[in-house]
Design an enzyme around this catalytic site. Structure first.
Site: not given
Ligand code: FES
Ligand code: FES
Lengths: 158, 764
Positions: B245, B654, B657, B730-731
């Site tokens: 997306g 943190r 995963n 993510g960004e």
């Protein structure tokens, strides 16, 4: 164009019959007529590799192939890559282990390409893998992990 | 509805807990082709819609000749501006009322080239496509503005909320011993998710079901409900997997409305798949930007003043702001600062969000400019960044929660070997390849919205997590399973996670890199409540085997309930549940503040972005940080640039995963390499058409463009930022990549490229 033609396609070792217009691509035949949606449509114009399948063991773009062209040829899609019983093909396992995907949409095409790339012997170096995997775009940017997965699967296969 | 259960093999047992490197639990579905993306849903009686897009940039649709199309085999319906249902205007994502008047999915007024103007529905995709080609639209054309370079573009509209200033930037700049002033530009860029947009719409009475890839099922469902004037509960949006997306799948779009209108008119489910070329105008990507930056400094490199003026394009329809001052205002300690921004409306689709909207082009400006300053005074580009290090948020004047940027510079420089760099441009080479080393920093704010989650422990000792949040590859399925596993003491392979369905407990948008933090927080809370309830039953239920022990606590680990000192034999959760005859334990929890738990606030929390907290609310300034070190090789004769090596050190707090977070980091860096060297929407001035609207002409990075990438985590848990200590992931990684490459290109060639992408014609 109204007429349909009857086709008998050999897909993943099974014979599948369908009646479609002659202009139906292999990609749309799989996705819209045969409930085999593992093969993805990313561009429908031969530019992204998401629709990669094997025809007689060679990688082929299903969006640039008419279903009618591949009668009598052995078609393998991502759904038929592993041998039955729910196991994974070694390339699939390597993709999982190396996290060689994120959204997963380019992934079936990447895996089909990777299997062919290894079979073609184009895995002698990371750069060769990169080159021969460049027909498959990944917008999530899993390339580094794809190279690692292909390298590992190629080493295991040799 | 999709359930995802972990099946993958992993390193050791701790992988199942938060912080472990568990392979993604939706992986097996994705690598076998079994993962069913929204529009792959199989449904009886499906018909196909194809849209026709405008070929002019501005004007009106005078008439549509659809006779041939209607007579074409299989055609069921042709929708035009004359017969399209007028929908109601829907609330915007910001929670403000939508534009006045009805919402027209196929408007008569054309405001950009590539606007949907007609739709054809037929029995098959091929029939609809063929019939769409027979549609003849005649237009009355008016004057258009094609881009920021168009002389008719003008100055645009000032966006006052973007203005930031402190000190006296003008005077300080005028008096500064060292001054640089330059303009930096970024072109129109596109999201290019490999899964194109599309939808299946189906009505049953006044209930609407939509299978549509979505970064925000609740927000998008609200738009459909309001468009059609039906209750929110009547709309169900299903989006189990999303094929990427990057900001483009968060809002309902005209093609979705067209499909839903057609489905209602025909009483049949309608599938509409946007074609790849159409994706370039069916929604907007990153707007073209330009910014002037003036930096005043001492001869020793201390910043005295920053003056910025930014501009981005928007459409004639909507106001999209790409905040160009976002990084500029917080990256460096500077006593005098001024930033303002104008937005210029022109004939384009309304720009949207593309990975790090604002921060991305903002960093291209300031991180190029600071590099220019370093060369101007003869200082190492890394050193000048440390010299002007911001110890607190220079704009909000409050402390950072955590800012591991110094650590990022240090670790990155060490891994890269920065100390071996020779300072002068063109001073490093390998045969006819000029080698350049560059550095740049990046940042992305921590955004926060409350979430909701359901946790259910079942009689067989397994558990379920349910939320309408989504997984487009960030790893939501996996980290929510890990969160529940850790809290419940149930092994991760016995946890199922259900996402991407507006019938489930609610979640806000998967955007602004907020989802992982807010959803792990909500699942953590719900799981704690479930665990407490389970322990409560084990202590107090009349049939509990532990009842007579009169204990006040029990432990649960590995799916087994045990007494603290082995007073009684362990019992598995499954056996215990059967023993007491309990079918399930179900806890639904949200993280809304008490005063916002009422129906209206709750609805707005999940269906608009009204409740999203600013990164400075609460007394600390919350941001992720990163430093990118790049080596480029530039062919001296041909000017071709290749990134040959990169090291990035990132502080996302943190990591829930690390395996999956590293994938997102690398993905962002790779998108940044493409942005720096390849990506550019090319607009034909004659008709404002995007002429490279396909993947062969709009180039994104391929595998062969990407070298070895090393990523290093320098984050520490940040509990001001989120309950479990994570920050934005993510960004962040794309921010700073393009300037790091531009800076490396300067070091290699002595040529400063200030407009992206960095192509050979600009270097030669
Ligand atoms: S869908 Fe066939 S190459 Fe893109
Ligand atoms: S995994 Fe998303 S495009 Fe490759």
């Amino acid at each position: 164009m109204t007429g349909t033609i009857n086709l008998k396609l050999d897909i993943n070792g099974r014979s599948r019959e369908l009646a479609v217009e002659p202009r139906v691509t292999l990609l749309d035949a799989l996705r819209e007529h045969l409930d085999l949606t593992g093969t993805k449509k990313g561009c429908d114009q031969g530019q992204c590799g998401a629709c990669t399948v094997h025809v007689d063991g060679k990688r082929v773009l299903a969006c640039l192939t008419l279903a009618a062209q591949v009668e009598g040829r052995a078609i393998t899609t991502i759904e038929g890559l592993a041998d039955g019983d729910g196991g994974l093909h070694p390339v699939q396992s390597a993709f999982l282990e190396h996290d060689a995907f994120q959204c997963g949409y380019c992934t079936p095409g990447q895996i089909m390409s990777a299997v062919a790339c290894i079979r073609e012997g184009h895995t002698k170096s990371d750069n060769e893998i990169r080159e021969y995997m460049s027909g498959n775009l990944c917008r999530c940017g899993a390339y580094s992990h794809i190279v690692a997965a292909v390298r590992e699967a190629a080493e295991a296969a040799s | 509805m999709t359930f995802v259960t972990p099946k993958s093999k992993h390193g050791d047992a701790s992988d199942g807990n938060l912080g472990g490197r568990l392979s993604r639990i939706d992986g097996p579905e994705k690598i076998t082709g079994r993962a069913t993306y929204a529009i792959e849903h199989q449904i009886e009686g499906l018909v196909y819609a194809v849209t026709v897009q405008s070929t002019i940039a501005a004007g009106t649709v005078k008439s549509v000749d659809s006779k041939a199309a209607e007579a074409s085999p299989g055609v069921l319906l042709v929708l035009t501006p004359d017969n399209i249902t007028h929908l109601k205007s829907a609330t915007t994502w910001a929670g403000t009322p939508g534009p006045e008047g009805p919402f027209l999915a196929l408007p008569k007024t054309v405001r950009f080239n590539g606007q949907h103007v007609v739709a054809v529905v037929a029995e098959t995709l091929e029939q609809a496509t063929a019939a769409a080609a027979l549609i003849k639209v005649s237009y009355e054309e008016t004057e258009h503005v094609y881009g920021l370079e168009d002389p008719k573009a003008g100055e645009g509209v000032p966006i006052d909320p973007m203005t930031k200033s402190w000190g006296d930037a003008e005077t300080a700049f005028a008096e500064a011993p060292v001054r640089i002033e330059q303009e930096y530009k970024t072109p129109r860029e596109y999201n290019v998710a490999i899964e194109p947009h599309g939808i299946i719409a189906q009505w049953e009475g006044d209930k609407l079901t939509l299978w549509e890839p979505s970064q925000w099922v609740d927000g998008m469902a609200r738009s459909y409900a309001e468009w059609f004037g039906i209750p929110f509960e009547n709309v169900r949006m299903i989006s189990p997997y999303i094929g990427g997306g990057f900001g483009s799948k968060a809002l309902s779009l005209p093609h979705g409305a067209v499909a839903a209108i057609a489905a209602r008119m025909l009483g049949k489910p309608v599938k509409l798949a946007v074609t790849r070329p159409q994706t370039f105008t069916a929604y907007g990507g990153r707007p073209a930007t330009r910014q002037t930056l003036a930096l005043g400094a001492t001869k020793e490199g201390k910043l005295l003043s920053i003056i910025q003026h930014g501009v981005n394009e928007t459409s004639k329809l909507g106001m999209a702001v790409e905040p160009l001052g976002s990084v500029t205002a917080i990256m460096y300690a500077v006593p005098n600062f001024s930033s303002r921004q104008n937005v210029i409306p022109l004939n384009t689709v309304t720009p949207g969000a593309l990975r790090a909207p604002g921060e991305n082009p903002s960093a291209f400006g300031i991180e190029s400019a600071i590099d220019e300053l370093a060369y101007e005074i003869g200082m190492d580009p890394l050193e000048i960044r440390l010299l002007n290090y911001a110890e607190e948020d220079p704009h909000a004047k409050i402390p950072w929660s955590t800012r591991q940027l110094r650590e990022a510079f240090a670790e990155g420089a060490k891994a890269f070997g920065w100390s071996k760099r020779t300072p002068a441009p063109r001073s490093m080479r390998d045969g006819n390849q000029l080698i350049g080393w560059g550095v740049a920093a990046g940042t992305y704010p921590v955004r926060r919205t409350p979430g909701e989650a359901l946790v259910r422990i079942l009689a067989d000792g397994t558990a379920e997590v349910a939320s309408s949040s989504i997984d487009m590859g960030q790893g939501t399925y996996t980290i929510l399973a890990q969160t529940a596993a850790e809290v419940l003491g149930i092994p991760v392979d016995r946890i199922r996670v259900k996402l991407g369905d507006s019938a489930l407990p609610r979640a806000p948008v998967a955007g602004g890199s907020q989802l992982a933090n807010l959803m792990t927080g909500a699942v953590h809370k719900a799981a704690l409540a479930a665990r407490e309830e389970l322990i409560g039953l084990a202590l107090n239920h009349p049939n509990s085997p532990f009842l007579d022990l009169q204990l006040n606590t029990l432990t649960i680990a590995d799916g087994t309930i045990s007494t603290p000192r082995g007073e009684r034999a362990d019992i598995s959760i499954a056996d215990f549940m059967q023993h007491i005859g309990q079918e399930k334990i179900e806890t639904l929890r949200d993280t809304l503040p008490e005063e916002k738990k009422n129906t209206v606030d709750r609805y707005n929390n999940f269906t608009t972005m009204m409740a999203m907290k600013s990164p400075t609310e609460g007394g600390y300034s919350l941001h992720s940080w990163c430093a990118h070190f790049v080596e480029v090789r530039v062919d001296e004769d041909f000017g071709t640039v290749r990134v040959s090596r990169m090291v990035s050190a990132l502080d996302s707090g943190r990591l829930y995963n690390p395996k999956l977070a590293e994938s997102q980091w690398r993905g962002g860096i790779i998108m940044g390499i493409g942005q720096a060297l390849l990506e550019e929407g090319i607009i034909d001035p004659r008709n404002a058409r995007v002429i490279n609207n396909n993947l062969g002409d709009y180039l994104v990075a391929t595998n062969a463009d990407i070298p070895d990438l090393q990523v290093i985590s320098v984050g520490i848990p940040d509990h001001h930022a989120s309950v479990l200590g994570g920050k934005a992931v993510g960004e962040l990684p794309i921010v700073g990549v393009a300037p790091a490459i531009a800076n490396a290109v300067f070091h290699a060639t002595g040529k400063r490229i200030r407009d992206l992408p960095i192509t050979l014609d600009k270097i030669l």
